[in-house]
Design a protein around this motif. Sequence first.
Motif, PDB file in Angstrom:
ATOM      1  N   PRO A   1     -32.377 144.646  99.694  1.00 27.27           N
ATOM      2  CA  PRO A   1     -32.540 144.669  98.198  1.00 27.27           C
ATOM      3  C   PRO A   1     -33.249 143.384  97.402  1.00 27.27           C
ATOM      4  CG  PRO A   1     -30.582 145.371  98.875  1.00 27.27           C
ATOM      5  CD  PRO A   1     -31.203 144.892 100.142  1.00 27.27           C
ATOM      6  N   GLU A   2     -32.880 142.320  98.017  1.00 29.14           N
ATOM      7  CA  GLU A   2     -33.329 140.958  97.427  1.00 29.14           C
ATOM      8  C   GLU A   2     -34.920 140.958  97.635  1.00 29.14           C
ATOM      9  OE1 GLU A   2     -30.930 140.826  99.844  1.00 29.14           O
ATOM     10  OE2 GLU A   2     -29.254 140.552  98.441  1.00 29.14           O
ATOM     11  N   LYS A   3     -35.362 141.394  98.676  1.00 33.79           N
ATOM     12  CA  LYS A   3     -36.943 141.488  98.919  1.00 33.79           C
ATOM     13  C   LYS A   3     -37.291 142.438  98.009  1.00 33.79           C
ATOM     14  CE  LYS A   3     -40.695 141.693 101.079  1.00 33.79           C
ATOM     15  NZ  LYS A   3     -41.654 140.496 101.412  1.00 33.79           N
ATOM     16  N   ALA A   4     -36.587 143.645  97.701  1.00 33.55           N
ATOM     17  CA  ALA A   4     -37.163 144.726  96.806  1.00 33.55           C
ATOM     18  C   ALA A   4     -37.212 144.079  95.362  1.00 33.55           C
ATOM     19  CB  ALA A   4     -36.559 145.899  96.717  1.00 33.55           C
ATOM     20  N   ALA A   5     -36.059 143.530  95.038  1.00 28.08           N
ATOM     21  CA  ALA A   5     -36.075 142.943  93.516  1.00 28.08           C
ATOM     22  C   ALA A   5     -37.080 141.869  93.314  1.00 28.08           C
ATOM     23  CB  ALA A   5     -34.645 142.051  93.523  1.00 28.08           C
ATOM     24  N   ASN A   6     -37.470 141.012  94.446  1.00 27.83           N
ATOM     25  CA  ASN A   6     -38.848 140.284  94.354  1.00 27.83           C
ATOM     26  C   ASN A   6     -39.828 140.904  94.000  1.00 27.83           C
ATOM     27  OD1 ASN A   6     -36.946 137.740  94.606  1.00 27.83           O
ATOM     28  ND2 ASN A   6     -37.211 137.616  96.751  1.00 27.83           N
TER      29      ASN A   6
ATOM     30  N   GLN B   1     -42.275 140.451  90.857  1.00 30.30           N
ATOM     31  CA  GLN B   1     -43.739 140.172  90.954  1.00 30.30           C
ATOM     32  C   GLN B   1     -44.572 140.844  90.084  1.00 30.30           C
ATOM     33  OE1 GLN B   1     -44.762 140.382  95.032  1.00 30.30           O
ATOM     34  NE2 GLN B   1     -46.900 139.809  94.342  1.00 30.30           N
ATOM     35  N   TYR B   2     -44.210 142.389  90.062  1.00 31.85           N
ATOM     36  CA  TYR B   2     -45.001 143.206  88.947  1.00 31.85           C
ATOM     37  C   TYR B   2     -44.593 143.306  87.681  1.00 31.85           C
ATOM     38  CZ  TYR B   2     -47.229 144.168  93.599  1.00 31.85           C
ATOM     39  OH  TYR B   2     -47.834 144.125  94.857  1.00 31.85           O
ATOM     40  N   GLU B   3     -43.566 142.425  87.313  1.00 33.67           N
ATOM     41  CA  GLU B   3     -42.931 142.738  85.984  1.00 33.67           C
ATOM     42  C   GLU B   3     -43.919 142.158  84.972  1.00 33.67           C
ATOM     43  OE1 GLU B   3     -39.158 140.900  84.350  1.00 33.67           O
ATOM     44  OE2 GLU B   3     -38.695 142.672  85.604  1.00 33.67           O
ATOM     45  N   SER B   4     -44.531 141.202  85.206  1.00 35.00           N
ATOM     46  CA  SER B   4     -45.618 140.681  84.173  1.00 35.00           C
ATOM     47  C   SER B   4     -46.611 141.588  83.867  1.00 35.00           C
ATOM     48  CB  SER B   4     -46.193 139.535  84.628  1.00 35.00           C
ATOM     49  OG  SER B   4     -46.863 139.476  85.801  1.00 35.00           O
ATOM     50  N   TRP B   5     -47.052 142.276  84.986  1.00 32.11           N
ATOM     51  CA  TRP B   5     -48.266 143.406  84.796  1.00 32.11           C
ATOM     52  C   TRP B   5     -47.720 144.528  83.829  1.00 32.11           C
ATOM     53  CZ3 TRP B   5     -48.056 148.559  85.786  1.00 32.11           C
ATOM     54  CH2 TRP B   5     -49.122 148.932  85.607  1.00 32.11           C
TER      55      TRP B   5
ATOM     56  N   THR C   1     -32.541 146.160  87.361  1.00 38.30           N
ATOM     57  CA  THR C   1     -31.074 145.916  87.209  1.00 38.30           C
ATOM     58  C   THR C   1     -30.341 146.425  88.496  1.00 38.30           C
ATOM     59  OG1 THR C   1     -31.787 145.945  84.948  1.00 38.30           O
ATOM     60  CG2 THR C   1     -29.340 145.962  85.643  1.00 38.30           C
ATOM     61  N   ASN C   2     -30.533 147.555  88.773  1.00 40.65           N
ATOM     62  CA  ASN C   2     -29.786 148.015  90.081  1.00 40.65           C
ATOM     63  C   ASN C   2     -30.101 147.247  91.299  1.00 40.65           C
ATOM     64  OD1 ASN C   2     -28.482 149.874  88.617  1.00 40.65           O
ATOM     65  ND2 ASN C   2     -30.088 151.538  89.095  1.00 40.65           N
ATOM     66  N   LEU C   3     -31.251 146.730  91.517  1.00 40.07           N
ATOM     67  CA  LEU C   3     -31.785 145.853  92.513  1.00 40.07           C
ATOM     68  C   LEU C   3     -30.912 144.803  92.654  1.00 40.07           C
ATOM     69  CD1 LEU C   3     -35.494 146.901  93.158  1.00 40.07           C
ATOM     70  CD2 LEU C   3     -33.457 147.583  94.594  1.00 40.07           C
ATOM     71  N   HIS C   4     -30.502 144.084  91.514  1.00 43.12           N
ATOM     72  CA  HIS C   4     -30.119 142.786  91.358  1.00 43.12           C
ATOM     73  C   HIS C   4     -28.483 143.028  91.475  1.00 43.12           C
ATOM     74  CE1 HIS C   4     -33.105 140.086  89.596  1.00 43.12           C
ATOM     75  NE2 HIS C   4     -33.850 141.116  89.852  1.00 43.12           N
TER      76      HIS C   4
END
Length: 99
Positions: free
Chosen positions: A62-67, A71-75, A96-99
Motif C-alpha cells: 500500500p505504501e508503493k500505491a500511495a507513492n 506522484q500523479y497528484e500534481s497532475w 487517504t485510504n492508502l495512507h
Amino acid sequence: MWETIIGGVIALVGSFGAMWFQSRRTLRARMDEITAERKVIANGEAYNYIKYVEAAHLQDTPEKAANVAHQYESWLFANRLFLPSEFVSNWLSLRTNLH
C-alpha cells in the motif's frame, strides 16, 4: 445631405457591431471545442493514472500505491477543472485510504 451622413454613420456602427458579435461567437465556439478536447484527454489520462494506482496496490505494498498516487497528484490538481467532480473526491478518498 444630413440624412446621408447619419445613414452612413448608422451603417458603419451596425457593421462594426455585427463584426464584433460574429467574432465573439466564433471565439466562444472555439473555446468550447478546446475545452471539450481537453476534457477528453484529461479523462483518458485520469483513467490511466487510476489503473497505475490499482496495479501498484494489487502488485506491491500500500505504501508503493500511495507513492504512485502522490506522484500523479500534481497532475490531478492541475487538471481538476477538466475532470468530473466525483473523480477528484474519489482520488482524495483513495489516497487517504492508502495512507
